[in-house]
Design a protein around this motif. Structure first.
Motif, short mmCIF file in Angstrom:
data_model
loop_
_atom_site.label_atom_id
_atom_site.label_comp_id
_atom_site.label_asym_id
_atom_site.label_seq_id
_atom_site.Cartn_x
_atom_site.Cartn_y
_atom_site.Cartn_z
N LEU A 13 -51.91 -1.73 16.90
CA LEU A 13 -51.90 -1.80 18.32
C LEU A 13 -52.16 -0.27 18.91
O LEU A 13 -51.67 0.78 18.32
CB LEU A 13 -50.66 -2.29 18.83
CG LEU A 13 -50.33 -3.67 18.33
CD1 LEU A 13 -49.02 -4.18 18.78
CD2 LEU A 13 -51.53 -4.96 18.86
N SER A 14 -52.72 -0.24 20.31
CA SER A 14 -52.51 1.06 20.76
C SER A 14 -51.72 0.85 22.03
O SER A 14 -51.51 1.85 22.73
CB SER A 14 -54.21 1.47 21.17
OG SER A 14 -54.63 0.53 21.98
N SER A 15 -51.35 -0.22 22.32
CA SER A 15 -50.62 -0.49 23.76
C SER A 15 -49.31 0.13 23.66
O SER A 15 -48.69 0.29 22.75
CB SER A 15 -50.54 -2.13 23.93
OG SER A 15 -49.89 -2.66 22.84
N SER A 31 -52.53 2.64 27.40
CA SER A 31 -52.42 2.68 25.89
C SER A 31 -52.83 4.04 25.27
O SER A 31 -53.35 4.82 25.86
CB SER A 31 -53.68 1.69 25.57
OG SER A 31 -53.39 0.25 25.77
N MET A 32 -52.39 4.29 24.22
CA MET A 32 -52.98 5.32 23.26
C MET A 32 -54.27 5.39 23.00
O MET A 32 -55.00 4.49 23.01
CB MET A 32 -52.11 5.34 21.87
CG MET A 32 -50.62 5.46 22.01
SD MET A 32 -49.83 5.43 20.48
CE MET A 32 -50.07 3.72 20.04
N ASN A 33 -54.77 6.74 22.67
CA ASN A 33 -56.03 6.84 22.58
C ASN A 33 -56.64 6.20 21.08
O ASN A 33 -57.56 5.80 21.07
CB ASN A 33 -56.55 8.36 22.65
CG ASN A 33 -56.33 9.00 23.92
OD1 ASN A 33 -56.87 8.55 24.93
ND2 ASN A 33 -55.57 9.89 24.07
N THR A 34 -55.49 6.14 20.28
CA THR A 34 -55.88 5.51 19.01
C THR A 34 -54.91 4.42 18.64
O THR A 34 -53.66 4.60 19.01
CB THR A 34 -55.53 6.99 18.07
OG1 THR A 34 -56.25 7.80 18.47
CG2 THR A 34 -55.73 6.26 16.66
N LYS A 35 -55.45 3.56 17.89
CA LYS A 35 -54.59 2.38 17.61
C LYS A 35 -53.91 3.03 16.37
O LYS A 35 -54.39 3.76 15.52
CB LYS A 35 -55.39 1.13 16.94
CG LYS A 35 -56.22 0.56 18.10
CD LYS A 35 -56.83 -0.60 17.45
CE LYS A 35 -57.82 -1.21 18.40
NZ LYS A 35 -58.43 -2.41 17.84
N GLU A 54 -51.36 5.25 10.65
CA GLU A 54 -52.23 4.40 9.97
C GLU A 54 -53.00 3.68 11.18
O GLU A 54 -52.77 3.21 11.81
CB GLU A 54 -51.87 3.49 8.85
CG GLU A 54 -53.03 3.15 8.19
CD GLU A 54 -52.61 2.19 6.82
OE1 GLU A 54 -52.60 2.78 6.01
OE2 GLU A 54 -52.08 1.19 7.28
N ASP A 55 -54.33 3.85 11.15
CA ASP A 55 -55.26 3.29 12.02
C ASP A 55 -55.55 1.75 11.40
O ASP A 55 -55.33 1.39 10.13
CB ASP A 55 -56.29 4.08 12.60
CG ASP A 55 -57.56 4.16 11.47
OD1 ASP A 55 -57.47 3.75 10.39
OD2 ASP A 55 -58.47 4.97 11.69
#
Length: 181
Positions: A13-15, A31-35, A54-55
């Motif tokens: 998640l990126s939320s 949301s974050m720029n990165t999951k 970790e993505d």
């Protein structure tokens, strides 16, 4: 309270959600720029700092971003020197520490004023899924995984830039939480 990223059992998640206890509600914010999951989240001077993890492709992240809830703006910051998954993070002496992670003994310190990362003294053991807090002028890192679950506790003394094994807990712990009382 703020909760950022993680894994819902199917997706990284990126939320980000904020909880308001006065009205007992959760609100989605930018949301974050990165999951990311297995990352660190710290708060300093009203800003949130999210780093590592970790993505959704299984890549250990070195990225860092901040969020100012008052302005509602996200900002990408200088990445760490190496990707870190299952790390822990703390704020200590007005700087942010990224500690350990999967397969790592290294520790990095982020200077908020200069937007730079510096390597500091390394841990004595790899620490995946450890937890950390600051007590009496030292950073304590507790548990985690090396070859197996750890009972050990290390403390960082900034005056000599060194980690020392302090003591052992009664029970080995991985992915635990700690708070200073």
């Amino acid at each position: 309270m703020c909760v950022a990223g993680g894994w819902d059992g199917f997706n990284i998640l990126s939320s980000v959600e904020l909880y308001n206890p006065v009205v007992n509600t959760w609100t989605n914010i930018a949301s974050m720029n990165t999951k990311r999951c297995g990352h660190a989240l710290v708060s300093y001077n009203g800003r949130l700092y999210t780093f590592g993890g970790e993505d959704d492709e299984g890549i250990d992240l070195n990225s860092m971003e901040s969020f100012d809830p008052r302005e509602g703006k996200r900002k990408l910051l200088k990445p760490m020197n190496e990707g870190r998954w299952a790390l822990c993070g703390v704020v200590y002496n007005d700087e942010i520490y990224a500690i350990g992670g999967y397969g790592l003994i290294s520790v990095e310190r982020y200077n908020i004023r200069t937007n730079t990362w510096t390597n500091v003294g390394s841990l004595n053991h790899e620490r995946e899924g450890s937890c950390a807090c600051v007590v009496n002028g030292k950073i304590y890192v507790i548990g985690g995984y090396d070859v197996d679950a750890s009972k050990s506790i290390e403390a960082y003394d900034a005056t000599i830039n060194e980690w020392k094994i302090e003591t052992n807990m009664e029970t080995s712990r991985i992915y635990a939480s700690v708070v200073a009382l």
